[in-house]
Design a protein around this motif. Structure first.
Motif, PDB file in Angstrom:
ATOM      1  N   GLY A  99       0.791  -1.223   0.000  1.00  0.00           N
ATOM      2  CA  GLY A  99       0.000   0.000   0.000  1.00  0.00           C
ATOM      3  C   GLY A  99       0.825   1.276   0.000  1.00  0.00           C
ATOM      4  O   GLY A  99       0.303   2.353  -0.305  1.00  0.00           O
ATOM      5  N   CYS A 129       0.723   1.512  -3.630  1.00  0.00           N
ATOM      6  CA  CYS A 129      -0.634   1.418  -4.174  1.00  0.00           C
ATOM      7  C   CYS A 129      -1.622   1.687  -3.027  1.00  0.00           C
ATOM      8  O   CYS A 129      -2.134   0.756  -2.401  1.00  0.00           O
ATOM      9  CB  CYS A 129      -0.854   0.036  -4.782  1.00  0.00           C
ATOM     10  N   PRO A 130      -1.876   2.966  -2.736  1.00  0.00           N
ATOM     11  CA  PRO A 130      -2.666   3.345  -1.557  1.00  0.00           C
ATOM     12  C   PRO A 130      -4.070   2.736  -1.480  1.00  0.00           C
ATOM     13  O   PRO A 130      -4.610   2.594  -0.390  1.00  0.00           O
ATOM     14  CB  PRO A 130      -2.752   4.871  -1.664  1.00  0.00           C
ATOM     15  N   SER A 131      -4.638   2.341  -2.609  1.00  0.00           N
ATOM     16  CA  SER A 131      -5.980   1.763  -2.568  1.00  0.00           C
ATOM     17  C   SER A 131      -6.017   0.419  -1.828  1.00  0.00           C
ATOM     18  O   SER A 131      -7.087  -0.069  -1.487  1.00  0.00           O
ATOM     19  CB  SER A 131      -6.529   1.595  -3.989  1.00  0.00           C
ATOM     20  N   LEU A 132      -4.852  -0.161  -1.569  1.00  0.00           N
ATOM     21  CA  LEU A 132      -4.776  -1.446  -0.868  1.00  0.00           C
ATOM     22  C   LEU A 132      -4.818  -1.327   0.653  1.00  0.00           C
ATOM     23  O   LEU A 132      -4.902  -2.335   1.331  1.00  0.00           O
ATOM     24  CB  LEU A 132      -3.473  -2.177  -1.246  1.00  0.00           C
ATOM     25  N   VAL A 166      -6.739   0.579   3.247  1.00  0.00           N
ATOM     26  CA  VAL A 166      -7.809   0.773   4.237  1.00  0.00           C
ATOM     27  C   VAL A 166      -8.348  -0.546   4.783  1.00  0.00           C
ATOM     28  O   VAL A 166      -8.407  -0.743   6.005  1.00  0.00           O
ATOM     29  CB  VAL A 166      -8.954   1.635   3.668  1.00  0.00           C
ATOM     30  N   TYR A 197      -5.903   7.191   5.655  1.00  0.00           N
ATOM     31  CA  TYR A 197      -6.195   6.873   4.254  1.00  0.00           C
ATOM     32  C   TYR A 197      -7.647   7.153   3.880  1.00  0.00           C
ATOM     33  O   TYR A 197      -7.962   7.327   2.701  1.00  0.00           O
ATOM     34  CB  TYR A 197      -5.827   5.423   3.935  1.00  0.00           C
ATOM     35  N   THR A 198      -8.556   7.166   4.854  1.00  0.00           N
ATOM     36  CA  THR A 198      -9.957   7.469   4.546  1.00  0.00           C
ATOM     37  C   THR A 198     -10.278   8.946   4.665  1.00  0.00           C
ATOM     38  O   THR A 198     -11.373   9.360   4.339  1.00  0.00           O
ATOM     39  CB  THR A 198     -10.907   6.676   5.470  1.00  0.00           C
TER      40      THR A 198
END
Length: 127
Positions: free
Chosen positions: A69, A72-75, A77, A121-122
């Motif tokens: 993550g 690849c930050p979408s990984l 949360v 991250y949210t």
């Protein structure tokens, strides 16, 4: 003000990434290099080997996703929230067997770090 805000954002982003690394490395160290301790703890909790294996595999997979993550930050949360849940379960296990307070601290620390990562991250907290 824009440059100062960029520096602050960079520092906070770095803190979140460091938190991800701390959680992931802690899991790897405990579940790979200190596995004999894990075996003893799960016996103390009265949990079967299959549960220990599932928890360990899940934690290692989540730790891997937290590291991935970074790029690849979408990984991040969902693994952070699941890790927080597992750390909450660890707290319950410690309470159930009435461990001394110092045994609660590692999982409590990782619980808070995992929640911090998910919140960052949210957008619940601004970093």
């Amino acid at each position: 003000m824009g440059a100062a805000q960029n520096v602050l954002n960079l520092k906070m982003s770095t803190i979140v990434i460091v938190a991800q690394i701390i959680v992931a490395l802690s899991i790897i160290v405990v579940w790979v290099f200190r596995f004999d301790n894990i075996v003893k703890e799960f016996k103390q909790y009265g949990l079967p080997d299959l549960v220990r294996t599932i928890v360990g595999a899940t934690k290692i997979a989540l730790a891997t996703l937290l590291i991935a993550g970074i790029w690849c930050p979408s990984l991040v949360v969902i693994p952070a929230l699941l890790m927080a849940f597992l750390m909450l379960c660890a707290q319950v296990a410690h309470i159930k067997v009435r461990n001394p307070w110092h045994k609660y601290l590692p999982s409590l620390f990782l619980l808070f770090l995992s929640l911090f990562i998910a919140a960052a991250y949210t957008g619940v907290i601004t970093v």
